[in-house]
Design a protein around this motif. Structure first.
Motif, mmCIF file in Angstrom:
data_model
loop_
_atom_site.group_PDB
_atom_site.id
_atom_site.type_symbol
_atom_site.label_atom_id
_atom_site.label_comp_id
_atom_site.label_asym_id
_atom_site.label_seq_id
_atom_site.Cartn_x
_atom_site.Cartn_y
_atom_site.Cartn_z
ATOM 1 N N ASP A 216 6.464 -4.724 7.094
ATOM 2 C CA ASP A 216 7.822 -4.749 6.547
ATOM 3 C C ASP A 216 8.283 -3.308 6.317
ATOM 4 N N ASN A 217 9.373 -2.921 6.962
ATOM 5 C CA ASN A 217 9.884 -1.562 6.830
ATOM 6 C C ASN A 217 10.626 -1.344 5.513
ATOM 7 N N GLY A 218 10.750 -2.396 4.703
ATOM 8 C CA GLY A 218 11.493 -2.284 3.457
ATOM 9 C C GLY A 218 10.715 -1.635 2.324
ATOM 10 N N PHE A 219 9.425 -1.356 2.530
ATOM 11 C CA PHE A 219 8.656 -0.658 1.515
ATOM 12 C C PHE A 219 7.659 0.266 2.201
ATOM 13 N N SER A 220 7.156 1.219 1.454
ATOM 14 C CA SER A 220 6.189 2.184 1.970
ATOM 15 C C SER A 220 4.924 2.131 1.134
ATOM 16 N N LEU A 221 3.867 2.745 1.615
ATOM 17 C CA LEU A 221 2.634 2.807 0.832
ATOM 18 C C LEU A 221 2.834 3.557 -0.486
ATOM 19 N N PRO A 222 3.591 4.672 -0.507
ATOM 20 C CA PRO A 222 3.862 5.291 -1.809
ATOM 21 C C PRO A 222 4.604 4.356 -2.767
ATOM 22 N N ALA A 223 5.561 3.572 -2.233
ATOM 23 C CA ALA A 223 6.279 2.621 -3.086
ATOM 24 C C ALA A 223 5.334 1.558 -3.628
ATOM 25 N N LEU A 224 4.393 1.127 -2.778
ATOM 26 C CA LEU A 224 3.407 0.145 -3.234
ATOM 27 C C LEU A 224 2.558 0.727 -4.353
ATOM 28 N N GLY A 225 2.198 1.999 -4.215
ATOM 29 C CA GLY A 225 1.445 2.661 -5.264
ATOM 30 C C GLY A 225 2.237 2.765 -6.558
ATOM 31 N N THR A 226 3.542 3.019 -6.443
ATOM 32 C CA THR A 226 4.397 3.087 -7.629
ATOM 33 C C THR A 226 4.478 1.733 -8.322
ATOM 34 N N PHE A 227 4.609 0.666 -7.514
ATOM 35 C CA PHE A 227 4.646 -0.686 -8.071
ATOM 36 C C PHE A 227 3.352 -0.993 -8.820
ATOM 37 N N ILE A 228 2.217 -0.688 -8.210
ATOM 38 C CA ILE A 228 0.926 -0.964 -8.840
ATOM 39 C C ILE A 228 0.782 -0.175 -10.138
ATOM 40 N N ALA A 229 1.210 1.088 -10.114
ATOM 41 C CA ALA A 229 1.114 1.914 -11.318
ATOM 42 C C ALA A 229 2.000 1.362 -12.426
ATOM 43 N N GLU A 230 3.197 0.891 -12.067
ATOM 44 C CA GLU A 230 4.098 0.320 -13.058
ATOM 45 C C GLU A 230 3.492 -0.918 -13.711
ATOM 46 N N MET A 231 2.968 -1.830 -12.889
ATOM 47 C CA MET A 231 2.394 -3.057 -13.426
ATOM 48 C C MET A 231 1.138 -2.777 -14.260
ATOM 49 N N THR A 232 0.347 -1.815 -13.811
ATOM 50 C CA THR A 232 -0.866 -1.457 -14.551
ATOM 51 C C THR A 232 -0.514 -0.857 -15.902
ATOM 52 N N ALA A 233 0.504 0.008 -15.937
ATOM 53 C CA ALA A 233 0.914 0.632 -17.189
ATOM 54 C C ALA A 233 1.426 -0.395 -18.184
ATOM 55 N N ALA A 234 2.053 -1.460 -17.677
ATOM 56 C CA ALA A 234 2.574 -2.510 -18.550
ATOM 57 C C ALA A 234 1.536 -3.575 -18.862
ATOM 58 N N ASN A 235 0.337 -3.444 -18.278
ATOM 59 C CA ASN A 235 -0.754 -4.396 -18.479
ATOM 60 C C ASN A 235 -0.363 -5.794 -18.012
ATOM 61 N N VAL A 236 0.361 -5.846 -16.910
ATOM 62 C CA VAL A 236 0.811 -7.107 -16.325
ATOM 63 C C VAL A 236 -0.297 -7.692 -15.449
ATOM 64 N N THR A 237 -0.435 -9.004 -15.474
ATOM 65 C CA THR A 237 -1.346 -9.686 -14.563
ATOM 66 C C THR A 237 -0.640 -9.831 -13.218
ATOM 67 N N TRP A 238 -1.148 -9.137 -12.202
ATOM 68 C CA TRP A 238 -0.456 -9.109 -10.913
ATOM 69 C C TRP A 238 -1.429 -9.362 -9.772
ATOM 70 N N GLU A 239 -0.841 -9.787 -8.669
ATOM 71 C CA GLU A 239 -1.620 -10.089 -7.462
ATOM 72 C C GLU A 239 -0.784 -9.687 -6.260
ATOM 73 N N LEU A 240 -1.440 -9.176 -5.235
ATOM 74 C CA LEU A 240 -0.759 -8.788 -4.006
ATOM 75 C C LEU A 240 -1.330 -9.565 -2.833
ATOM 76 N N ASP A 241 -0.480 -10.326 -2.148
ATOM 77 C CA ASP A 241 -0.851 -10.981 -0.900
ATOM 78 C C ASP A 241 -0.175 -10.197 0.224
ATOM 79 N N LEU A 242 -0.966 -9.410 0.954
ATOM 80 C CA LEU A 242 -0.439 -8.523 1.994
ATOM 81 C C LEU A 242 -0.910 -9.031 3.350
ATOM 82 N N TYR A 243 0.030 -9.466 4.184
ATOM 83 C CA TYR A 243 -0.295 -10.126 5.445
ATOM 84 C C TYR A 243 -0.181 -9.139 6.607
ATOM 85 N N GLY A 244 -1.319 -8.909 7.279
ATOM 86 C CA GLY A 244 -1.355 -7.964 8.385
ATOM 87 C C GLY A 244 -0.582 -8.446 9.598
ATOM 88 N N GLN A 245 -0.063 -7.489 10.388
ATOM 89 C CA GLN A 245 0.700 -7.786 11.608
ATOM 90 C C GLN A 245 1.883 -8.719 11.314
#
Length: 307
Positions: A216-245
């Motif tokens: 998906d061209n709508g996000f980048s790996l740095p953006a994914l890192g920012t999302f993870i950092a945000e959720m971690t800082a807020a102590n949110v229970t999160w899950e990522l389902d990332l589908y290859g190809q």
């Protein structure tokens, strides 16, 4: 289990295809009849308002019982409420939930597959720039879902597609304001994934499953890192389902065979696996899954079996 992270990487076969921006007629002609029995469902449009703005959302629920059951808010993609969102609502109703598709654009706006591209861009651009308005429009939709007599008021979830997927993330970020009873959100190919308003705040109890195509061209790996950092800082229970190809809009079956150069295409494997992920997530949120021994839990939602 606050802060828990599960990454699911699926090397799915991808049917690479045309951009959703170029595709309107296929949704209008696709046969959205899979996954529900119309004889057991009640469906209707509901008129409501956000201040002075008239809205018109779509409601679906199973009519074989009057028992209260969990509710799922659906936030549409960039063409608003169309056949696709109504189909997803009916599928969720078949599983025993009360499903309500929120109207974001307004009842006076033409919505669905024939909404011109320029109008879509203008509407989504407006809500993207006015996140507080977007959040409030979704919260008003939650209010309508709570008002349905069949809805269990404190058992709510929200899902969204594309524009609506990014929306439900913003709805989650709005906690603790106007989200009573909201236990979890699941965006499907919802981009952007980084906050455009305030970040999630510490102690946010709303859980997240993020379903994304790796191509998906709508996000980048740095953006994914920012999302993870945000959720971690807020102590949110999160899950990522990332589908290859897998490209953007992978859950939309009318995009089968779209041009390979576009970046948006249906992916049957990612669609089916993300739907199963949603089912498991909802079971877990609402206590239908056997958390004590998940290996022997029944496949179907036991708490909803009579619905």
């Amino acid at each position: 289990m606050a802060g828990r992270c599960l990454v699911v990487v699926c090397a799915a076969l991808c049917i690479v295809g045309a951009s959703a921006q170029q595709t309107t007629a296929p949704e209008a002609t696709y046969n959205f009849t899979v996954g529900f029995n119309p004889a057991t469902l009640s469906t209707t449009f509901i008129n409501y308002t956000d201040g002075s703005t008239p809205l018109r959302g779509f409601l679906a629920y199973k009519n074989t019982t009057s028992a209260a059951r969990p509710g799922v808010l659906i936030v549409p993609d960039w063409d608003g409420i169309g056949p696709y969102e109504q189909w997803r609502a009916k599928q969720l109703a078949e599983l025993g939930y009360v499903a309500f598709v929120a109207d974001i654009f307004g009842a006076d706006v033409q919505q669905g597959p024939f909404l011109p591209t320029a109008n879509r861009s203008a509407l989504t651009g407006y809500f993207g720039r006015n996140i507080d308005v977007f959040r409030e429009r979704m919260s008003v939709g939650l209010d309508q879902l709570r008002n349905v007599s069949a809805t269990s008021k404190n058992q709510l979830a929200a899902i969204g597609y594309c524009f609506g997927g990014a929306g439900v993330l913003e709805l989650m970020r709005s906690w603790p304001n106007r989200v009573d009873g909201l236990r979890g959100v699941m965006p499907f190919h919802g981009v952007p994934i980084t906050a455009r308003g305030s970040n999630a705040t510490l102690g946010n109890p709303i859980r997240i499953v993020q379903a994304l195509g790796a191509n998906d061209n709508g996000f980048s790996l740095p953006a994914l890192g920012t999302f993870i950092a945000e959720m971690t800082a807020a102590n949110v229970t999160w899950e990522l389902d990332l589908y290859g190809q897998t490209a953007h809009a992978f859950t939309e079956p009318f995009l089968v065979g779209a041009a390979a150069s576009s970046g948006s295409a249906y992916n049957e494997v990612a669609d089916e696996r993300s739907w199963l992920s949603l089912r498991g997530f909802l079971m877990d949120l609402f206590g239908a899954a056997n958390a004590a021994n998940p290996y022997t839990a029944p496949v179907m939602e036991p708490a909803l079996a009579s619905v």
